[in-house]
Design a protein around this motif. Structure first.
Motif, short mmCIF file in Angstrom:
data_model
loop_
_atom_site.label_atom_id
_atom_site.label_comp_id
_atom_site.label_asym_id
_atom_site.label_seq_id
_atom_site.Cartn_x
_atom_site.Cartn_y
_atom_site.Cartn_z
N TRP A 84 0.83 -1.21 0.00
CA TRP A 84 0.00 0.00 0.00
C TRP A 84 0.86 1.26 0.00
CZ3 TRP A 84 -4.64 -0.01 -1.64
CH2 TRP A 84 -5.50 -1.09 -1.40
N LEU A 85 2.00 1.19 0.70
CA LEU A 85 2.90 2.34 0.75
C LEU A 85 3.79 2.45 -0.49
CD1 LEU A 85 4.02 2.12 4.49
CD2 LEU A 85 2.35 3.70 3.48
N ARG A 86 3.70 1.46 -1.35
CA ARG A 86 4.53 1.40 -2.57
C ARG A 86 6.02 1.45 -2.23
NH1 ARG A 86 1.58 2.01 -7.28
NH2 ARG A 86 -0.54 2.67 -6.96
N HIS A 87 6.37 0.76 -1.17
CA HIS A 87 7.77 0.72 -0.73
C HIS A 87 8.47 -0.47 -1.38
CE1 HIS A 87 11.26 0.56 1.90
NE2 HIS A 87 10.92 1.76 2.32
N ARG A 88 9.69 -0.26 -1.82
CA ARG A 88 10.39 -1.34 -2.54
C ARG A 88 10.73 -2.53 -1.66
NH1 ARG A 88 15.81 2.03 -3.83
NH2 ARG A 88 16.39 2.43 -1.68
N ALA A 89 10.70 -2.35 -0.34
CA ALA A 89 10.94 -3.48 0.56
C ALA A 89 9.84 -4.53 0.49
CB ALA A 89 11.10 -2.99 2.00
N VAL A 90 8.76 -4.23 -0.23
CA VAL A 90 7.69 -5.20 -0.41
C VAL A 90 8.24 -6.46 -1.09
CG1 VAL A 90 6.85 -4.38 -2.66
CG2 VAL A 90 5.26 -5.46 -1.05
N ALA A 133 1.30 -18.41 -2.66
CA ALA A 133 2.77 -18.32 -2.66
C ALA A 133 3.30 -18.11 -4.08
CB ALA A 133 3.37 -19.60 -2.07
N PHE A 134 2.80 -18.87 -5.03
CA PHE A 134 3.28 -18.73 -6.41
C PHE A 134 2.85 -17.40 -7.03
CE2 PHE A 134 3.35 -23.53 -6.15
CZ PHE A 134 4.71 -23.57 -5.92
N TYR A 135 1.68 -16.90 -6.63
CA TYR A 135 1.25 -15.58 -7.08
C TYR A 135 2.23 -14.51 -6.57
CZ TYR A 135 -1.44 -11.27 -7.38
OH TYR A 135 -1.83 -9.99 -7.64
N LEU A 136 2.60 -14.59 -5.29
CA LEU A 136 3.56 -13.62 -4.73
C LEU A 136 4.92 -13.71 -5.42
CD1 LEU A 136 2.71 -13.88 -0.93
CD2 LEU A 136 2.29 -11.92 -2.44
N ILE A 137 5.37 -14.93 -5.67
CA ILE A 137 6.66 -15.11 -6.35
C ILE A 137 6.59 -14.52 -7.76
CG2 ILE A 137 8.22 -16.83 -7.33
CD1 ILE A 137 7.52 -18.57 -4.82
N ARG A 138 5.49 -14.74 -8.43
CA ARG A 138 5.33 -14.18 -9.79
C ARG A 138 5.33 -12.66 -9.75
NH1 ARG A 138 0.17 -14.60 -13.51
NH2 ARG A 138 1.03 -13.62 -15.35
N GLY A 142 8.14 -10.15 -11.35
CA GLY A 142 7.70 -9.08 -12.23
C GLY A 142 8.26 -7.74 -11.80
N MET A 143 8.26 -7.47 -10.48
CA MET A 143 8.80 -6.20 -9.97
C MET A 143 10.30 -6.12 -10.22
SD MET A 143 6.83 -5.41 -6.42
CE MET A 143 6.29 -7.02 -5.92
N ILE A 144 10.98 -7.24 -10.02
CA ILE A 144 12.43 -7.24 -10.22
C ILE A 144 12.76 -7.04 -11.69
CG2 ILE A 144 14.48 -8.71 -10.14
CD1 ILE A 144 13.34 -9.88 -7.53
N SER A 145 11.96 -7.63 -12.57
CA SER A 145 12.24 -7.48 -14.00
C SER A 145 12.02 -6.05 -14.48
CB SER A 145 11.40 -8.45 -14.83
OG SER A 145 10.04 -8.07 -14.79
#
Length: 176
Positions: A84-90, A133-138, A142-145
């Motif tokens: 919600w805070l759009r923090h990269r530590a997510v 879990a797989f949704y979060l990993i995906r 995606g964020m890393i890419s």
């Protein structure tokens, strides 16, 4: 350009090259440590497979599971808050939450083998825990890419180009 400006630019190339070398060294040491640990787990896992009893009476069962689920709840809440805070530590929080969900599914199912609860555990694992879990990993991948991560080759080329450009500059003469 003054001498101070020239020396500042020349000095900037050295820390960049030193930083790049330090990052390479830390990466290599981390990978060596992880390789040794992974190799060390092989005989340990074989030893456990051969020596652990198949049945074991557990104390503090309720504390263990309530504590694990509380940890999972905190990880999920932290992931939601950071999102919600759009923090990269997510990215870290979501990865930890995914790992905890996978562990939860594994322990729920494996500890329920031989009981009537195995089916409920398997359904929850297959329909809730593992898909989440797989949704979060995906989402994390995606964020890393989306991040602009230079390849090792590109980073080395950029550092070399910076060092070459800085070394080819001649300091301005004070009388010019």
């Amino acid at each position: 350009m003054s001498d101070a400006q020239a020396s500042t630019q020349e000095g900037a190339a050295a820390p960049a090259a030193d930083l790049l070398e330090r990052i390479r060294r830390h990466r290599r040491h981390t990978l060596e440590l992880l390789t040794v640990c992974a190799l060390g787990l092989v005989p340990w896992t074989v030893l456990l497979a051969m020596t652990l009893p198949s049945v074991y009476e557990v104390r503090q069962w309720r504390v263990t599971w309530v504590g694990f689920d509380a940890l999972l709840m905190v990880a999920m809440a932290a992931t939601a808050l950071l999102g919600w805070l759009r923090h990269r530590a997510v990215i870290v929080s979501a990865t930890a939450t995914a790992v905890l969900l996978i562990c939860d599914a594994w322990f729920d199912v494996s500890l329920a083998f031989g009981t009537s609860g195995v089916w409920l555990s398997a359904v929850l694992a297959a329909c809730v825990e593992l898909p989440l879990a797989f949704y979060l990993i995906r989402r994390v991948t995606g964020m890393i890419s989306l991040a602009q991560w230079p390849t090792a080759k590109a980073a080395t080329a950029a550092a070399t180009a910076t060092a070459t450009a800085d070394s080819s500059r001649q300091p301005a003469r004070p009388d010019a």
